[in-house]
Design a protein around this motif. Structure first.
Motif, mmCIF file in Angstrom:
data_model
loop_
_atom_site.group_PDB
_atom_site.id
_atom_site.type_symbol
_atom_site.label_atom_id
_atom_site.label_comp_id
_atom_site.label_asym_id
_atom_site.label_seq_id
_atom_site.Cartn_x
_atom_site.Cartn_y
_atom_site.Cartn_z
ATOM 1 N N ASP A 13 29.157 42.203 42.205
ATOM 2 C CA ASP A 13 29.429 40.815 42.570
ATOM 3 C C ASP A 13 29.255 39.956 41.328
ATOM 4 O O ASP A 13 28.151 39.802 40.805
ATOM 5 N N LEU B 74 38.801 41.923 43.163
ATOM 6 C CA LEU B 74 38.967 41.094 44.350
ATOM 7 C C LEU B 74 38.830 39.628 43.930
ATOM 8 O O LEU B 74 37.734 39.142 43.678
ATOM 9 N N ASN C 289 35.142 35.995 43.046
ATOM 10 C CA ASN C 289 35.625 34.949 43.940
ATOM 11 C C ASN C 289 34.790 33.685 43.773
ATOM 12 O O ASN C 289 34.575 33.209 42.669
ATOM 13 N N VAL D 50 33.618 38.686 51.736
ATOM 14 C CA VAL D 50 34.319 39.740 51.005
ATOM 15 C C VAL D 50 33.560 41.057 51.115
ATOM 16 O O VAL D 50 34.150 42.123 51.365
ATOM 17 N N TYR E 243 29.811 48.609 43.471
ATOM 18 C CA TYR E 243 30.314 47.295 43.921
ATOM 19 C C TYR E 243 29.574 46.228 43.121
ATOM 20 O O TYR E 243 28.348 46.086 43.222
ATOM 21 N N GLU F 104 41.376 43.023 50.866
ATOM 22 C CA GLU F 104 40.226 43.426 50.052
ATOM 23 C C GLU F 104 39.890 44.895 50.288
ATOM 24 O O GLU F 104 39.614 45.642 49.337
ATOM 25 N N SER G 54 33.981 41.884 42.622
ATOM 26 C CA SER G 54 34.217 40.696 43.443
ATOM 27 C C SER G 54 34.123 39.485 42.528
ATOM 28 O O SER G 54 33.041 39.141 42.038
#
Length: 260
Positions: A87, A9, A63, A71, A85, A49, A61
């Motif tokens: 980050d 993402l 970003n 997000v 997940y 997303e 993620s």
């Protein structure tokens, strides 16, 4: 064995480099970026997303910290137990804690990932720290594909705080170098000062940290006066002495008095 399906993402400089390496390593990669032009050859392009994250074993993620919560909230409805997940945004430990709380009800395992060097040129092999409930699973997924991951704790934020502490030094040093070179340029001494800084860094070794700390404590008063003089010089040549004056204030605090 089924191919690892990874959702990326954010397809900026870092996300694109990581996605490209994942594809080369044989992973199936689906990506999303709000800017349509940002894509990677061989990548499956999602329209959101959530579409990218749905069914992926690993969600990355990549970003900006300012959109990390947004997000996470967008993908939370499609996440399921067993998914990881991660980050990878440079953010505060408190934000990493918040992201973990947002995603906890989904059953997906959250990972706080701190990339410890620039991604371009390194891609997936960029040295990284990981913490949180999914840290070991993240490491297990990506290390066989060429990632360099060090697990530093079970709590979200432990990786982030280590990176940010390093950033205080590294980004602060960069700011000081820029300030010195700008003043040197205005005085016609840029090349000389550049060479002096480069030589100092080249000759540095593991004893430098101790010398910096001990020297500042022992010679705070003299060094404060020196930095005040340096700040005056910078102002004379039209350079705002932001880092120089901050250094003088820090030395003043060591002496128990603030910069006037």
């Amino acid at each position: 064995m089924a191919r690892l399906r990874v959702a990326v993402l954010g397809l900026g400089e870092a996300g694109s480099a990581i996605a490209q390496d994942l594809l080369r390593a044989g992973a199936e990669v689906v990506g999303f970026d709000p800017v349509p032009e940002k894509t990677v050859t061989g990548l499956l392009r999602a329209q959101s997303e959530a579409e990218a994250a749905e069914g992926a074993s690993l969600v990355l993620s990549v970003n900006w910290a300012r959109v990390a919560r947004e997000v996470a909230e967008k993908v939370a409805p499609v996440l399921r137990p067993g998914q990881v997940y991660a980050d990878l945004n440079t953010a505060s430990p408190s934000l990493k804690h918040l992201l973990a709380e947002i995603l906890a009800p989904t059953g997906a395992r959250f990972v706080d990932v701190a990339l410890m060097s620039p991604v371009p040129g390194r891609g997936l092999a960029t040295p990284s720290l990981a913490s949180g409930p999914g840290a070991w699973a993240y490491k297990g997924c990506l290390e066989p594909l060429g990632a360099a991951v060090e697990v530093v704790g079970e709590r979200p934020g432990e990786a982030a705080l280590r990176k940010l502490l390093r950033s205080v030094f590294f980004k602060g040093m960069a700011a000081a170098v820029l300030e010195a070179l700008e003043a040197a340029k205005r005085l016609g001494l840029e090349a000389e000062v550049w060479d002096n800084i480069a030589k100092t860094l080249k000759e540095a070794d593991e004893t430098l940290v101790g010398r910096l700390v001990e020297g500042s404590l022992r010679h705070a008063e003299r060094r404060r006066e020196e930095m005040l003089a340096a700040a005056e010089l910078l102002r004379e040549v039209g350079v705002e002495p932001l880092v120089t004056e901050a250094t003088a204030r820090q030395l003043g605090r060591l002496l128990g008095r603030e910069l006037a």
